[in-house]
Scaffold this active site. Structure first.
Site, mmCIF file in Angstrom:
data_model
loop_
_atom_site.group_PDB
_atom_site.id
_atom_site.type_symbol
_atom_site.label_atom_id
_atom_site.label_comp_id
_atom_site.label_asym_id
_atom_site.label_seq_id
_atom_site.Cartn_x
_atom_site.Cartn_y
_atom_site.Cartn_z
ATOM 1 N N HIS A 81 6.495 2.753 6.066
ATOM 2 C CA HIS A 81 7.725 3.641 5.382
ATOM 3 C C HIS A 81 7.184 5.107 5.616
ATOM 4 O O HIS A 81 7.650 6.058 4.892
ATOM 5 C CB HIS A 81 8.258 3.304 4.239
ATOM 6 C CG HIS A 81 9.170 1.875 4.268
ATOM 7 N ND1 HIS A 81 10.312 1.527 4.793
ATOM 8 C CD2 HIS A 81 8.437 0.617 4.064
ATOM 9 C CE1 HIS A 81 10.640 0.286 4.595
ATOM 10 N NE2 HIS A 81 9.345 -0.156 4.004
ATOM 11 N N ASN A 154 15.861 -2.547 2.444
ATOM 12 C CA ASN A 154 15.926 -2.357 3.927
ATOM 13 C C ASN A 154 17.254 -2.481 4.544
ATOM 14 O O ASN A 154 18.103 -2.819 3.999
ATOM 15 C CB ASN A 154 15.145 -3.409 4.677
ATOM 16 C CG ASN A 154 13.563 -3.025 4.148
ATOM 17 O OD1 ASN A 154 13.093 -2.057 4.045
ATOM 18 N ND2 ASN A 154 12.696 -4.152 4.329
ATOM 19 N N HIS A 345 9.404 2.211 -6.684
ATOM 20 C CA HIS A 345 8.901 0.974 -7.281
ATOM 21 C C HIS A 345 9.938 -0.261 -7.370
ATOM 22 O O HIS A 345 10.635 0.247 -8.658
ATOM 23 C CB HIS A 345 8.045 1.189 -8.443
ATOM 24 C CG HIS A 345 7.039 0.182 -8.801
ATOM 25 N ND1 HIS A 345 7.427 -1.004 -8.889
ATOM 26 C CD2 HIS A 345 5.859 0.134 -9.216
ATOM 27 C CE1 HIS A 345 6.256 -1.746 -9.354
ATOM 28 N NE2 HIS A 345 5.648 -1.111 -9.420
ATOM 29 N N TYR A 368 3.387 -1.428 -5.559
ATOM 30 C CA TYR A 368 3.825 -0.232 -5.146
ATOM 31 C C TYR A 368 3.131 0.717 -6.213
ATOM 32 O O TYR A 368 2.670 1.936 -5.814
ATOM 33 C CB TYR A 368 5.099 -0.293 -5.674
ATOM 34 C CG TYR A 368 6.022 -0.636 -4.368
ATOM 35 C CD1 TYR A 368 7.005 0.359 -3.843
ATOM 36 C CD2 TYR A 368 6.050 -1.812 -3.950
ATOM 37 C CE1 TYR A 368 7.815 0.028 -2.631
ATOM 38 C CE2 TYR A 368 6.769 -2.245 -2.811
ATOM 39 C CZ TYR A 368 7.752 -1.093 -2.121
ATOM 40 O OH TYR A 368 8.302 -1.309 -0.917
#
Length: 709
Positions: A81, A154, A345, A368
């Site tokens: 990402h 997503n 996160h 994360y």
């Protein structure tokens, strides 16, 4: 629309997060230049030297500070990402969700909860293009009064793997190959498809990735999914399993493959520019927030495991309840400070939202925080302005790199007597977070539940749910992707894997890549379909669509004015394109401004094309080589095409509908053009009302797949 600095924005429209960010926002206009420590400078053009041709002196503190800052301006890009773009906005719930969750931001319809959303591609580096075939990230940070809640998702509802321990393997496989660092931002290479052939749990996600969902027309026209199964918990301690959805109000629409490749060259920032310009012009993107809910007692009532991240909950079995709307209404003031430094996160939750035993989610809860420590320079990344909670923060973590809070007092531990044992834990009645009580038992094992072993049925469901056009695109995607794979063994293995999804699909894949198809291929016996999976069933709207208007000197001014007014009334953005930029004259001598030339514009950057009438204008366009190519390419991408009067000559010259239009001596070509799907023509200006109405309807359809090319 002119952008305003934070301190000049309408306070009635600002959110709590906007007001907090104001404290960190600086307007440099009209100010004197200083060092980072506030010392005013008289010069920043010349380093301090021993004579005007002599060596630079080490005592030049301004040079050293300026250069040192420059040398360290970049932070590590995200492992995945990396290429993203963000915007501010707000969320409002439609009705209290008290029955399902005690999360406060989901209770009061009058409350606007500030949000920041970051859209992204997954595989490519920061410098890659927006329109590559890839999954898109859709991460939302809610700045709630109970603390930050991050919904990290997503644009596809499933994932490639079931267990987070395989995430490094998947990412290594999808990234450029380590021996030569190629290809960039592409899945069309051996290692990715070797992974797919060896890890059959990826089959369902691969179907999504090979579909047109992989290259959205706009971030504003892209669904978002939480992917994982979470829990809603209400005040009574009752829980529901929940999946999260974002539904774009404009519908779900995509580019076509040929467009994506050309757009990557013409404008690699296509999706981010689209989002920026929409917000700047006041066309604020809107997404409805939906939830799928399953009672705890119904956990095992399905033929799939509801905790499996490679599975969807079909909307026909578990309907999506729309519970609120998010509006993105403000662009960032500084890309680096906001979009690049924001830290998401999935473990950032609020009371009323909890986790499940989804094995992919469990691993992400570790990953994360770990990556933010490296990327943002230490444990205090939560104090960066864009990451700060609007809820008060009080704890005993006082030190670490880049600490920005000055905590008073003698104690920094719990329990203590010197500070009255504060800060102290809150009770659940005071808003303290309490994990859902779940009985867990079992032996320590490295294995997966048998309920996760079905790798194919939902891939088949996806295939069955596609229209014929979408199926053709999926097959073409396999042909391109696997056509780039050098290993014949890997290509064959992928065909063999997808024969378990549908033998006819596998045979069609094999036909294009020189592989051996299944013997006597037959469709899968699984016949279930889910209409919600097909983009053909999405909402359709002309709002914010971009139309390229082709005209030159001598255009019909009254016609152009009336048609573009109809566009504006319908929420369509018209861009006037001519042979050159600047003013062009109509037949009556009045001038209009051409925003783009045929050199700076391209059909792949627009949703539709309209050719204005006027003999002199059309002749000038016909005399230039590019207008016919512009129209032809738009036609080949199934976009709406329109012309008035003489403008139809340019359509004919471009070969629009050549297979459907009979020779000129047999039938009126202009009349025949009107029979081509998505092509709208008017003989003259007398029918502009119905012409505009028909063209706007054609634009709303997005693509016209019935067209004969």
């Amino acid at each position: 629309m002119t952008r305003q600095p934070n301190d000049e924005r309408d306070p009635k429209q600002s959110t709590a997060k906007d007001r907090q960010l104001n404290d960190f926002t600086v307007d440099d206009r009209g100010q004197k230049l200083t060092t980072n420590h506030g010392l005013r400078l008289t010069d920043t053009e010349h380093s301090l030297k021993a004579g005007d041709r002599g060596p630079t002196l080490m005592e030049d503190f301004h040079f050293r500070e300026k250069m040192t800052h420059f040398d360290h301006e970049r932070i590590p890009e995200r492992v995945v990402h990396a290429r993203g773009f963000g915007a501010h906005g707000y969320f409002q719930v439609y009705e209290p969700m008290t029955k399902y969750t005690k999360a406060k931001f989901l209770q009061d319809p009058s409350v606007r909860t500030p949000v920041f959303v970051r859209f992204s591609t997954v595989a490519g580096s920061r410098g890659s293009a927006d329109t590559v075939r890839d999954v898109r990230g859709f991460a939302t940070k809610f700045y709630t009064e109970e603390g930050n809640y991050d919904l990290v998702g997503n644009n596809m509802p499933v994932f490639f793997i079931q267990d987070a321990i395989k995430f490094p393997d998947f990412v290594h496989a999808v990234k450029p190959e380590p021996h030569n660092e190629m290809p960039q931002a592409s899945t069309a290479h051996d290692t990715l498809w070797d992974f797919v052939g060896q890890n059959t749990e990826s089959a369902h996600m691969i179907m999504w990735a090979m579909s047109d969902r992989s290259f959205p027309r706009s971030y504003r026209m892209m669904e978002g999914f939480g992917v994982h199964t979470f829990r809603f918990v209400n005040e009574q301690g009752e829980a529901h399993f929940v999946k999260f959805h974002w539904k774009p109000v404009l519908g779900v629409h995509s580019l076509v493959w040929d467009e994506t490749q050309k757009v990557a060259g013409k404008d690699p920032d296509f999706n981010r520019r689209d989002l920026w310009e929409a917000i700047e012009s006041g066309n604020y993107p809107e997404f409805e927030f939906g939830v799928q809910l399953i009672k705890e007692e119904d956990e095992f009532n399905f033929d799939f495991d509801i905790l499996d991240p490679t599975k969807i909950w079909p909307e026909e079995l578990v309907p999506v309840k729309l519970i609120g709307k998010m509006t993105l209404n403000r662009n960032t003031d500084n890309f680096f400070a906001e979009t690049e430094q924001i830290a998401f996160h999935p473990g950032h939750v609020v009371p009323g939202i909890d986790f499940t035993n989804d094995p992919l989610l469990q691993g992400r809860l570790f990953s994360y925080t770990d990556t933010q420590l490296t990327r943002l320079g230490g444990p205090n990344f939560h104090e960066i302005p864009i990451n700060r909670s609007v809820a008060p923060v009080h704890n005993n973590q006082r030190d670490g790199m880049h600490r920005m809070t000055i905590n008073r007092g003698q104690t920094s531990y719990h329990k203590n007597s010197l500070s009255g044992n504060t800060p102290e834990p809150a009770s659940t009645a005071e808003g303290g977070y309490e994990h859902y009580t779940e009985k867990v038992e079992g032996r320590k094992v490295r294995q997966r539940s048998d309920s996760f072993k079905d790798h194919y049925s939902q891939a088949t469901l996806f295939w069955n749910s596609m229209s014929d056009v979408e199926k053709d695109h999926i097959v073409s995607a396999f042909h391109f992707e696997l056509g780039k794979v050098q290993s014949k063994e890997i290509r064959q293995r992928v065909v063999d894997v997808f024969s378990n999804v549908d033998e006819v699909l596998a045979a069609r894949i094999a036909e294009g890549i020189g592989a051996v198809p299944p013997a006597d291929p037959k469709p899968s016996p699984v016949t279930l379909v889910s209409p919600a999976l097909s983009m053909m069933n999405s909402a359709k709207s002309p709002l914010t669509r971009k139309v390229a208007v082709l005209a030159a000197d001598g255009f019909q001014e009254a016609e152009l004015s009336e048609v573009t007014k109809a566009f504006k009334d319908a929420g369509i953005v018209a861009d006037l394109i001519s042979i050159r930029q600047g003013p062009i004259k109509g037949q009556d001598g009045r001038e209009v401004e051409a925003n783009q030339s045929l050199l700076t514009a391209d059909s792949v950057l627009y949703d539709a094309v309209y050719v204005a009438g006027g003999r002199k204008s059309v002749d000038a366009l016909l005399a230039h080589p590019k207008p016919a190519v512009f129209v032809k390419e738009a036609f080949q991408h199934f976009k709406p095409i329109a012309a008035v009067g003489e403008g139809a000559d340019l359509l004919l010259a471009a070969g629009v509908g050549a297979k459907a239009v009979a020779p000129a001596d047999a039938v009126d070509p202009a009349a025949a053009l009107a029979a081509v799907p998505g092509v709208v023509v008017a003989q003259d200006a007398s029918a502009l009302g119905s012409f505009s109405e028909a063209f706007i309807a054609a634009i709303a359809e997005h693509r016209h797949w019935a067209r004969v090319l």
